[in-house]
Design a protein around this motif. Structure first.
Motif, short mmCIF file in Angstrom:
data_model
loop_
_atom_site.label_atom_id
_atom_site.label_comp_id
_atom_site.label_asym_id
_atom_site.label_seq_id
_atom_site.Cartn_x
_atom_site.Cartn_y
_atom_site.Cartn_z
N TYR A 28 37.34 42.21 36.22
CA TYR A 28 36.14 42.41 35.40
C TYR A 28 35.22 41.19 35.47
O TYR A 28 34.01 41.31 35.71
N THR A 29 35.78 39.99 35.31
CA THR A 29 34.98 38.76 35.31
C THR A 29 34.30 38.56 36.66
O THR A 29 33.17 38.07 36.73
N ALA A 30 34.98 38.94 37.74
CA ALA A 30 34.42 38.76 39.08
C ALA A 30 33.25 39.71 39.37
O ALA A 30 32.45 39.44 40.27
N THR A 31 33.14 40.81 38.61
CA THR A 31 32.18 41.86 39.00
C THR A 31 31.20 42.29 37.91
O THR A 31 30.18 42.91 38.22
N TYR A 32 31.48 41.97 36.63
CA TYR A 32 30.67 42.58 35.57
C TYR A 32 29.20 42.15 35.63
O TYR A 32 28.30 42.93 35.34
N ILE A 52 26.57 51.74 29.47
CA ILE A 52 26.96 52.16 30.82
C ILE A 52 28.01 51.20 31.38
O ILE A 52 28.98 51.62 32.01
N LEU A 53 27.83 49.88 31.15
CA LEU A 53 28.80 48.90 31.62
C LEU A 53 30.18 49.18 31.03
O LEU A 53 31.20 49.14 31.73
N LEU A 54 30.22 49.48 29.74
CA LEU A 54 31.49 49.81 29.08
C LEU A 54 32.15 51.01 29.74
O LEU A 54 33.35 51.00 30.03
N LYS A 55 31.37 52.05 30.01
CA LYS A 55 31.92 53.27 30.61
C LYS A 55 32.38 53.02 32.04
O LYS A 55 33.35 53.63 32.51
N ILE A 56 31.68 52.12 32.77
CA ILE A 56 32.09 51.81 34.15
C ILE A 56 33.52 51.26 34.16
O ILE A 56 34.38 51.72 34.93
N TYR A 57 33.80 50.32 33.27
CA TYR A 57 35.10 49.67 33.32
C TYR A 57 36.19 50.48 32.63
O TYR A 57 37.38 50.32 32.96
N ILE A 58 35.83 51.34 31.71
CA ILE A 58 36.82 52.29 31.19
C ILE A 58 37.25 53.23 32.32
O ILE A 58 38.44 53.50 32.52
N THR A 59 36.27 53.72 33.08
CA THR A 59 36.57 54.57 34.24
C THR A 59 37.39 53.80 35.27
O THR A 59 38.32 54.35 35.87
N ALA A 60 37.03 52.52 35.48
CA ALA A 60 37.75 51.71 36.47
C ALA A 60 39.22 51.56 36.08
O ALA A 60 40.10 51.65 36.94
N VAL A 61 39.51 51.33 34.81
CA VAL A 61 40.90 51.22 34.37
C VAL A 61 41.65 52.54 34.60
O VAL A 61 42.77 52.56 35.11
N LEU A 113 24.13 38.96 31.40
CA LEU A 113 24.95 39.14 30.20
C LEU A 113 25.66 37.84 29.86
O LEU A 113 26.26 37.21 30.73
N ASP A 114 25.59 37.42 28.59
CA ASP A 114 26.28 36.21 28.16
C ASP A 114 27.79 36.48 28.07
O ASP A 114 28.22 37.60 27.86
N SER A 115 28.57 35.41 28.24
CA SER A 115 30.02 35.57 28.33
C SER A 115 30.64 36.06 27.02
O SER A 115 31.66 36.75 27.03
N PHE A 116 30.03 35.73 25.87
CA PHE A 116 30.56 36.19 24.59
C PHE A 116 30.49 37.71 24.50
O PHE A 116 31.46 38.39 24.15
N VAL A 138 36.73 35.55 28.95
CA VAL A 138 35.87 35.64 30.13
C VAL A 138 35.26 34.29 30.50
O VAL A 138 35.20 33.92 31.67
N ASP A 139 34.78 33.54 29.49
CA ASP A 139 34.11 32.28 29.83
C ASP A 139 35.06 31.28 30.49
O ASP A 139 34.64 30.50 31.36
N VAL A 140 36.36 31.31 30.13
CA VAL A 140 37.32 30.41 30.78
C VAL A 140 37.58 30.87 32.21
O VAL A 140 37.63 30.06 33.14
N LEU A 141 37.74 32.18 32.42
CA LEU A 141 37.93 32.70 33.77
C LEU A 141 36.74 32.37 34.66
O LEU A 141 36.89 32.06 35.84
N GLU A 142 35.52 32.44 34.08
CA GLU A 142 34.33 32.10 34.86
C GLU A 142 34.31 30.63 35.22
O GLU A 142 33.82 30.26 36.29
N SER A 143 34.84 29.78 34.35
CA SER A 143 34.87 28.35 34.68
C SER A 143 35.91 28.05 35.76
O SER A 143 35.73 27.14 36.57
N TRP A 144 37.00 28.84 35.81
CA TRP A 144 38.00 28.64 36.86
C TRP A 144 37.52 29.14 38.22
O TRP A 144 37.77 28.52 39.24
N LYS A 145 36.87 30.31 38.22
CA LYS A 145 36.33 30.92 39.45
C LYS A 145 37.41 31.11 40.53
O LYS A 145 37.16 30.95 41.73
N ASN A 146 38.62 31.47 40.11
CA ASN A 146 39.70 31.69 41.09
C ASN A 146 39.41 32.85 42.02
O ASN A 146 39.94 32.93 43.13
N TYR A 147 38.57 33.81 41.56
CA TYR A 147 38.28 35.01 42.35
C TYR A 147 37.22 34.78 43.41
O TYR A 147 36.89 35.69 44.18
N LEU A 148 36.64 33.57 43.48
CA LEU A 148 35.63 33.25 44.49
C LEU A 148 36.24 32.42 45.60
O LEU A 148 37.21 31.69 45.39
#
Length: 331
Positions: A28-32, A52-61, A113-116, A138-148
């Motif tokens: 989610y953090t890598a793509t939202y 719509i964003l909420l529905k995208i990731y509900i569908t994704a799960v 979109l803000d991380s909060f 999310v904000d911690v995952l964004e600071s790590w950026k392991n998915y990049l």
């Protein structure tokens, strides 16, 4: 748009298929941000874009088992977004998240979109889908950026080619890379992380300190170490390669929710009191609110409605790990 590390995401995807909330949080953090931006470009409506964003990731799960490869992640999410936007938007032109760089030139400060808020959306997705909430926000995952793809790798490959041409002379200047990953929790509930060291030279030493205190490292496999985190705090990792070059990385680890919910606003309307509560990490446990029984509540906005008491009454609002907010409500 930064390049995703599809090899790393392939392992994360396997965990997400197995119902791992932390793994899905990284996807989610890598793509939202790209998905939200493309929705906003078409709708120019922040509230509709969030829906719509909420529905995208509900569908994704719900459909994540249909995603066969991490390299198909963005096209797969694009397809889900296209279908939802066609249902909810009167005028819609299909566009791909791959065109985000060109489209973002038309929209400078809007459509991001803000991380909060992003973390609230993620929490709601996991609640709706009935999977365990992620431990790292999310904000911690964004600071790590392991998915990049770490930029150091590209620079290192270029340096290696140059070193071959110069008969390996500048090998003394190559530094190791350090990557920190969430691993899970043991049977006692303690948070466990892994450290992955990348280097073409042998490793001389590696150390870790949490809040200034040495952390024992257990070697799992070649240049991969695990360690337990007993508390939240600042982690400092230092890795030294055989040539004496040192790579140091620091990050804030917050695997434990130690903060109670926060009262943002209190509004009285007639005989009703509206309390706006913010809980960033584990979420509010509405079923365990005591002192005053809520008439209703809105999980998305964090608003709790109670009747004004006849005498001053304390209402206790806990989060899902037991931290409590206590508010005195006047008649």
């Amino acid at each position: 748009m930064d390049r995703l590390d599809y090899e790393y995401l392939a392992g994360i995807l396997d965990k997400a298929r197995a119902g791992d909330g932390n793994a899905f949080a990284e996807i989610y953090t890598a793509t939202y941000q790209a998905q939200y931006h493309m929705i906003f470009l078409d709708t120019r409506d922040a509230r509709l874009s969030l829906d719509i964003l909420l529905k995208i990731y509900i569908t994704a799960v719900q459909d994540i088992d249909t995603l066969q490869s991490s390299k198909q992640l963005l096209p797969w999410l694009d397809e889900i977004r296209w279908k939802l936007c066609e249902e909810h938007c009167d005028h819609y032109t299909r566009s791909s998240s791959g065109s985000l760089k060109q489209e973002s030139n038309r929209l400078s400060s809007e459509g991001w979109l803000d991380s909060f808020t992003a973390n609230q959306v993620l929490t709601h997705v996991m609640s709706v889908c009935g999977i365990e909430a992620n431990d790292v926000p999310v904000d911690v995952l964004e600071s790590w950026k392991n998915y990049l793809k770490p930029g150091i790798y590209q620079a290192r490959y270029a340096i290696c080619v140059f070193l071959v041409l110069l008969i390996f002379m500048p090998l003394f200047f190559i530094r190791p890379s350090v990557r920190i990953d969430w691993y899970g929790r043991d049977i006692s509930g303690n948070a466990e992380y892994t450290i992955h060291i990348g280097s073409i030279l042998p490793l001389r030493s590696i150390s870790a300190r949490l809040n200034g205190v040495d952390v024992p490292l257990d070697k799992m496999k070649f240049r991969t170490y695990s360690f337990m985190v007993p508390e939240n705090g600042e982690l400092m990792i230092s890795a030294e390669s055989f040539n004496g070059q040192v790579r140091t990385r620091s990050c804030e680890l917050m695997p434990y929710d130690t903060e109670p919910p926060v009262l943002i606003a209190e509004d009285r309307r007639g005989d009703k009191v509206y309390l706006t509560i913010r809980e960033t990490y584990s979420g509010i446990d509405y079923d365990k609110i005591s002192g005053l029984t809520p008439l209703n509540y809105d999980e998305e906005s964090g608003v709790v409605v109670v009747m004004a008491p006849e005498v001053e009454t304390e209402i206790v609002i806990p989060d899902r790990v037991g931290n409590e907010l206590r508010i005195s409500v006047l008649p």
